[in-house]
Design a protein around this motif. Structure first.
Motif, PDB file in Angstrom:
ATOM      1  N   MET A   1     127.037  90.826  37.891  1.00 52.98           N
ATOM      2  CA  MET A   1     126.370  92.001  38.435  1.00 52.98           C
ATOM      3  C   MET A   1     124.996  92.175  37.787  1.00 52.98           C
ATOM      4  O   MET A   1     124.838  91.973  36.578  1.00 52.98           O
ATOM      5  CB  MET A   1     127.231  93.243  38.175  1.00 52.98           C
ATOM      6  CG  MET A   1     126.655  94.518  38.734  1.00 52.98           C
ATOM      7  SD  MET A   1     127.712  95.930  38.383  1.00 52.98           S
ATOM      8  CE  MET A   1     126.511  97.236  38.550  1.00 52.98           C
ATOM      9  N   ARG A   2     123.999  92.561  38.587  1.00 48.42           N
ATOM     10  CA  ARG A   2     122.636  92.738  38.080  1.00 48.42           C
ATOM     11  C   ARG A   2     122.486  94.085  37.363  1.00 48.42           C
ATOM     12  O   ARG A   2     123.332  94.966  37.506  1.00 48.42           O
ATOM     13  CB  ARG A   2     121.658  92.688  39.252  1.00 48.42           C
ATOM     14  CG  ARG A   2     121.692  91.389  40.041  1.00 48.42           C
ATOM     15  CD  ARG A   2     120.792  91.493  41.251  1.00 48.42           C
ATOM     16  NE  ARG A   2     120.772  90.250  42.018  1.00 48.42           N
ATOM     17  CZ  ARG A   2     120.083  90.092  43.127  1.00 48.42           C
ATOM     18  NH1 ARG A   2     119.355  91.080  43.608  1.00 48.42           N
ATOM     19  NH2 ARG A   2     120.106  88.933  43.760  1.00 48.42           N
ATOM     20  N   PRO A   3     121.382  94.271  36.626  1.00 51.97           N
ATOM     21  CA  PRO A   3     121.091  95.606  36.096  1.00 51.97           C
ATOM     22  C   PRO A   3     121.019  96.631  37.229  1.00 51.97           C
ATOM     23  O   PRO A   3     120.612  96.310  38.354  1.00 51.97           O
ATOM     24  CB  PRO A   3     119.728  95.419  35.425  1.00 51.97           C
ATOM     25  CG  PRO A   3     119.662  93.960  35.104  1.00 51.97           C
ATOM     26  CD  PRO A   3     120.406  93.266  36.197  1.00 51.97           C
ATOM     27  N   LEU A   4     121.406  97.850  36.941  1.00 54.78           N
ATOM     28  CA  LEU A   4     121.529  98.869  37.990  1.00 54.78           C
ATOM     29  C   LEU A   4     120.220  99.095  38.737  1.00 54.78           C
ATOM     30  O   LEU A   4     120.217  99.315  39.954  1.00 54.78           O
ATOM     31  CB  LEU A   4     122.016 100.184  37.377  1.00 54.78           C
ATOM     32  CG  LEU A   4     123.420 100.164  36.743  1.00 54.78           C
ATOM     33  CD1 LEU A   4     123.798 101.552  36.258  1.00 54.78           C
ATOM     34  CD2 LEU A   4     124.453  99.650  37.717  1.00 54.78           C
ATOM     35  N   GLU A   5     119.118  99.035  38.023  1.00 53.09           N
ATOM     36  CA  GLU A   5     117.831  99.316  38.671  1.00 53.09           C
ATOM     37  C   GLU A   5     117.483  98.263  39.726  1.00 53.09           C
ATOM     38  O   GLU A   5     116.663  98.523  40.623  1.00 53.09           O
ATOM     39  CB  GLU A   5     116.715  99.421  37.634  1.00 53.09           C
ATOM     40  CG  GLU A   5     116.545  98.212  36.737  1.00 53.09           C
ATOM     41  CD  GLU A   5     117.367  98.270  35.474  1.00 53.09           C
ATOM     42  OE1 GLU A   5     117.032  97.533  34.519  1.00 53.09           O
ATOM     43  OE2 GLU A   5     118.340  99.047  35.433  1.00 53.09           O
ATOM     44  N   ASP A   6     118.094  97.097  39.652  1.00 52.89           N
ATOM     45  CA  ASP A   6     117.816  96.052  40.634  1.00 52.89           C
ATOM     46  C   ASP A   6     118.366  96.373  42.022  1.00 52.89           C
ATOM     47  O   ASP A   6     118.026  95.703  43.000  1.00 52.89           O
ATOM     48  CB  ASP A   6     118.421  94.717  40.173  1.00 52.89           C
ATOM     49  CG  ASP A   6     117.612  94.074  39.053  1.00 52.89           C
ATOM     50  OD1 ASP A   6     116.626  94.691  38.611  1.00 52.89           O
ATOM     51  OD2 ASP A   6     117.986  92.967  38.617  1.00 52.89           O
ATOM     52  N   TYR A   7     119.216  97.391  42.107  1.00 54.43           N
ATOM     53  CA  TYR A   7     119.821  97.734  43.398  1.00 54.43           C
ATOM     54  C   TYR A   7     119.051  98.822  44.144  1.00 54.43           C
ATOM     55  O   TYR A   7     119.474  99.267  45.209  1.00 54.43           O
ATOM     56  CB  TYR A   7     121.282  98.165  43.195  1.00 54.43           C
ATOM     57  CG  TYR A   7     122.145  97.025  42.715  1.00 54.43           C
ATOM     58  CD1 TYR A   7     122.631  96.078  43.604  1.00 54.43           C
ATOM     59  CD2 TYR A   7     122.448  96.881  41.364  1.00 54.43           C
ATOM     60  CE1 TYR A   7     123.415  95.008  43.167  1.00 54.43           C
ATOM     61  CE2 TYR A   7     123.229  95.820  40.912  1.00 54.43           C
ATOM     62  CZ  TYR A   7     123.700  94.892  41.814  1.00 54.43           C
ATOM     63  OH  TYR A   7     124.470  93.839  41.378  1.00 54.43           O
ATOM     64  N   GLY A  32     118.613 104.963  43.667  1.00 53.78           N
ATOM     65  CA  GLY A  32     117.799 104.691  44.846  1.00 53.78           C
ATOM     66  C   GLY A  32     118.398 103.680  45.794  1.00 53.78           C
ATOM     67  O   GLY A  32     117.713 103.218  46.720  1.00 53.78           O
ATOM     68  N   ALA A  33     119.665 103.327  45.600  1.00 55.26           N
ATOM     69  CA  ALA A  33     120.317 102.399  46.515  1.00 55.26           C
ATOM     70  C   ALA A  33     120.699 103.110  47.808  1.00 55.26           C
ATOM     71  O   ALA A  33     120.844 104.331  47.852  1.00 55.26           O
ATOM     72  CB  ALA A  33     121.555 101.802  45.859  1.00 55.26           C
ATOM     73  N   ALA A  34     120.875 102.342  48.875  1.00 50.87           N
ATOM     74  CA  ALA A  34     121.370 102.870  50.153  1.00 50.87           C
ATOM     75  C   ALA A  34     122.889 102.716  50.146  1.00 50.87           C
ATOM     76  O   ALA A  34     123.413 101.616  50.365  1.00 50.87           O
ATOM     77  CB  ALA A  34     120.753 102.101  51.316  1.00 50.87           C
ATOM     78  N   VAL A  35     123.591 103.811  49.869  1.00 49.68           N
ATOM     79  CA  VAL A  35     125.030 103.756  49.619  1.00 49.68           C
ATOM     80  C   VAL A  35     125.815 104.150  50.869  1.00 49.68           C
ATOM     81  O   VAL A  35     125.520 105.168  51.507  1.00 49.68           O
ATOM     82  CB  VAL A  35     125.419 104.679  48.444  1.00 49.68           C
ATOM     83  CG1 VAL A  35     126.926 104.604  48.174  1.00 49.68           C
ATOM     84  CG2 VAL A  35     124.637 104.321  47.191  1.00 49.68           C
TER      85      VAL A  35
END
Length: 493
Positions: A1-7, A32-35
Motif C-alpha cells: 500500500m502507498r502512503p496515504l497522500e498518494d491516493y 482528498g480521495a474519491a471514496v
C-alpha cells in the motif's frame, strides 16, 4: 500500500459499512480521495450511510454493483468479515487492484509504535490488560482494533509518544501486506474460523502475517507452550520474548512452580522441568506460584503471585504472562506492573460474574466462540456446572468438548445451529440431563428460555455458565448482544 497522500484524487472503494469501514472512508475522504462505500445490506439497515453522504462520500447499499471495481480503482479496503470470494474482491484480483483491511491503513497512519495482539483465544482480555499495564507505566496507550474502536480512529488521534495497542483477528491480518508492529504477540492457535479460511494452514498463515515485516529492532512475544506457535517462532526475525505456564524458560516469562501439563512430558525447548506434581495432587500450595521474568542476562525478577491476579483461571495466568511480556518490551519497569495485575477485573462477556440467584452463580462467557475457549472456562470454575452452549455451525464436530462434559458438567442446555451436534457429544459423555431448546419467538426469546431451563436444572451451590463454544451469528448480531440478553435473563429469573 502507498502512503496515504498518494491516493489524493484517486478512486477508493470501501467494502462494508461497519465501524472499520466508516473510519477508513472518512480517513481517505480527508486525504482528498474519491471514496465509494458499498454494503450489500439494504439501505434501511445502513444507518451510517446518511452521515457519510453528508460528508460528500458516495454510498451504495443493497447489492454489489458489477461496475464497482474497475481499472481506475486505486485501492479496495474491505471489512474483515467479507469473504474473498465476494464479487468485488474477485474483480479486484482479476484487475490487479490491491485489497487491504483497515489494519494496513492504520499502520501507515499511526505516528506511535504499534502493539499487535492475536491468537485464537484470550485476545480481548490480554489486549485490555496490556492497556492497563501501559497506562500504569505512563506509556499513554490507546486500545483499539477488533476490540471495538476502529484502528484508523485511534491512529489519527495518537501521538508519537504513545502506544497503539491493537487486538487483531485472522480476518484483519489476512488483508495486510506492509503492516509492522513494534511488538507482536501470538497467544495460541486452535481450530476456528475454518468456514472463512477454508483450511487450518490459511488460518495459521494469516495469524503469522503479524510477524512478517518485523526486524531485529522489534519484539515477538509468543506462547512457548503451544506447539504450532513454537514452530512459527523459529521464523521470527524480531527479538523473542516467550512465555510459559509449564517451563522455566532461560529467557522470558514463566510461572514458578509451573502448572503441570496433563498427558505430556514435552515442556518445550530452551527450558527445564519444574514440578513433577500432577494436576490432581500438587506438591505445593497454589498461592506460592509466582510469575517470574528472566531477561536473559542470568538474573530473574518475581513480579506477582498468581493467586493475587485480578481474574482467576489457568488461561488468565497465561494472558497475564503475555500482557507482562508486552509491557516489558514496550519499556515498562517490572515494579510498575504489580498493582494493575492485581486490580484488573476482566472484560465483559469473558467469564464475567453475573450474579447469584436462588443460591446459583451465573457467569457470562459469551465471548467463548470456540470449543477451546469453552474448555478453558469450564475448567476455571468449580463443579457442578450447568452449561448453556450452541450457536453458529462452522463445521466442527465438537468432540473436543467430550472430556469436560464427562468430567465437569452436570447438565447442559443447547440452542442454535449446533444444538444437535453438541447433544450427540453430550450423550457420548454420559450426560443424562440434556435440554435442547428449539427456536421460540425471536432469538432473545429462545435464549431466555434456555436460561430458564438451566435454572431449573441447577441446585443451590451450582454454577450456570453461558459458554457457547460457537459464534453468535446464527441468532444474534454479535456475542455482545448474546451476552447481554443472558445477563438480563439471569437477573429476571
Amino acid at each position: 500500500m502507498r502512503p496515504l497522500e498518494d491516493y489524493q484524487g484517486r478512486r477508493i472503494v470501501v467494502l462494508g459499512l461497519a465501524r472499520s469501514g466508516v473510519a477508513a472512508a472518512k480517513l481517505f475522504h480527508k486525504t482528498g480521495a474519491a471514496v465509494v462505500v458499498n454494503d450489500r445490506k439494504p439501505r434501511e439497515q445502513c444507518p451510517e450511510a446518511e452521515e457519510l453522504e453528508a460528508l460528500g462520500i458516495s454510498v451504495v447499499c443493497g447489492a454489489h454493483p458489477d461496475d464497482l471495481v474497475t481499472e481506475d480503482v486505486a485501492l479496495v479496503v474491505k471489512n474483515p468479515g467479507i469473504p474473498y470470494s465476494a464479487s468485488p474482491l474477485a474483480a479486484a484480483a482479476a484487475l490487479g487492484v490491491e485489497v487491504v483491511t483497515e489494519v494496513e491503513v492504520a499502520g501507515r497512519l499511526s505516528k506511535a509504535p504499534i502493539i499487535g495482539i492475536t491468537g485464537s483465544n484470550g485476545k480481548t482480555t490480554t489486549t485490555t490488560w496490556t492497556g492497563e499495564l501501559l497506562a500504569a507505566a505512563g506509556l499513554s496507550p490507546i486500545v483499539a482494533g477488533n476490540i471495538g474502536r476502529p484502528l484508523c480512529d485511534a491512529a489519527e488521534e495518537i501521538g508519537p509518544d504513545g502506544w497503539l495497542v491493537a487486538e487483531l483477528s485472522s480476518f484483519q491480518l489476512k488483508g495486510t501486506a506492509g503492516f509492522k508492529p513494534r511488538v507482536a504477540c501470538l497467544l495460541n492457535l486452535a481450530e476456528t474460523h475454518l468456514d472463512y479460511h477454508g483450511t487450518m494452514d490459511d488460518y495459521v498463515a494469516s495469524k503469522a502475517r503479524l510477524f512478517a515485516n518485523q526486524t531485529a529492532e522489534d519484539w515477538a512475544v509468543y506462547n512457548a507452550d503451544d506447539p504450532v506457535v513454537r514452530r512459527l517462532s523459529e521464523s521470527f526475525r524480531a527479538r523473542k520474548l516467550p512465555f510459559s505456564l509449564v517451563s522455566r524458560l532461560e529467557t522470558g516469562l514463566f510461572v514458578d512452580p509451573a502448572y503441570p501439563l496433563p498427558g505430556s512430558s514435552d515442556a518445550g525447548p530452551g527450558s527445564t522441568p519444574s514440578s513433577p506434581s500432577s494436576p490432581s495432587t500438587p506438591s505445593f500450595p497454589v498461592e506460592e506460584r509466582w510469575i517470574v521474568y528472566r531477561p536473559g542476562d542470568g538474573s530473574e525478577r518475581r513480579i506477582v503471585q498468581v493467586e493475587r491476579l485480578g481474574i482467576p483461571g489457568r488461561h488468565n495466568a497465561a494472558n497475564a504472562l503475555a500482557a507482562i511480556a508486552i509491557a516489558l518490551a514496550a519499556g515498562a519497569a517490572p515494579e510498575q506492573l504489580t498493582e494493575p495485575l492485581e486490580s484488573f477485573r476482566g472484560v465483559e462477556h469473558r467469564l464475567e460474574y453475573t450474579g447469584t440467584f436462588g443460591g446459583v452463580k451465573y457467569y457470562n462467557d459469551s465471548k467463548a466462540t470456540n470449543a477451546t475457549a469453552t474448555t478453558m472456562s469450564v475448567f476455571s470454575l468449580p463443579a457442578p456446572l450447568v452449561l448453556i452452549a450452541g450457536g453458529l455451525d462452522r463445521g466442527s464436530d465438537y468432540m473436543e468438548l467430550l472430556p469436560l462434559l464427562r468430567d465437569r458438567v452436570k447438565s447442559i442446555v443447547l440452542l442454535g445451529e449446533t444444538r444437535e451436534k453438541i447433544r450427540k457429544v453430550a450423550e457420548l459423555a454420559g450426560l443424562t440431563d440434556i435440554k435442547v431448546v428449539e427456536p421460540v419467538g425471536d432469538a432473545a426469546d429462545t435464549l431466555r428460555l434456555a436460561v430458564r431451563e438451566a435454572a431449573a436444572l441447577a441446585s443451590p451451590g451450582d454454577t450456570v455458565l453461558l459458554s457457547p463454544a460457537c459464534a453468535s451469528w446464527d441468532m444474534f448480531p454479535s456475542y455482545e448482544v448474546r451476552g447481554r440478553i443472558f445477563k438480563e435473563s439471569a437477573h429476571t429469573l
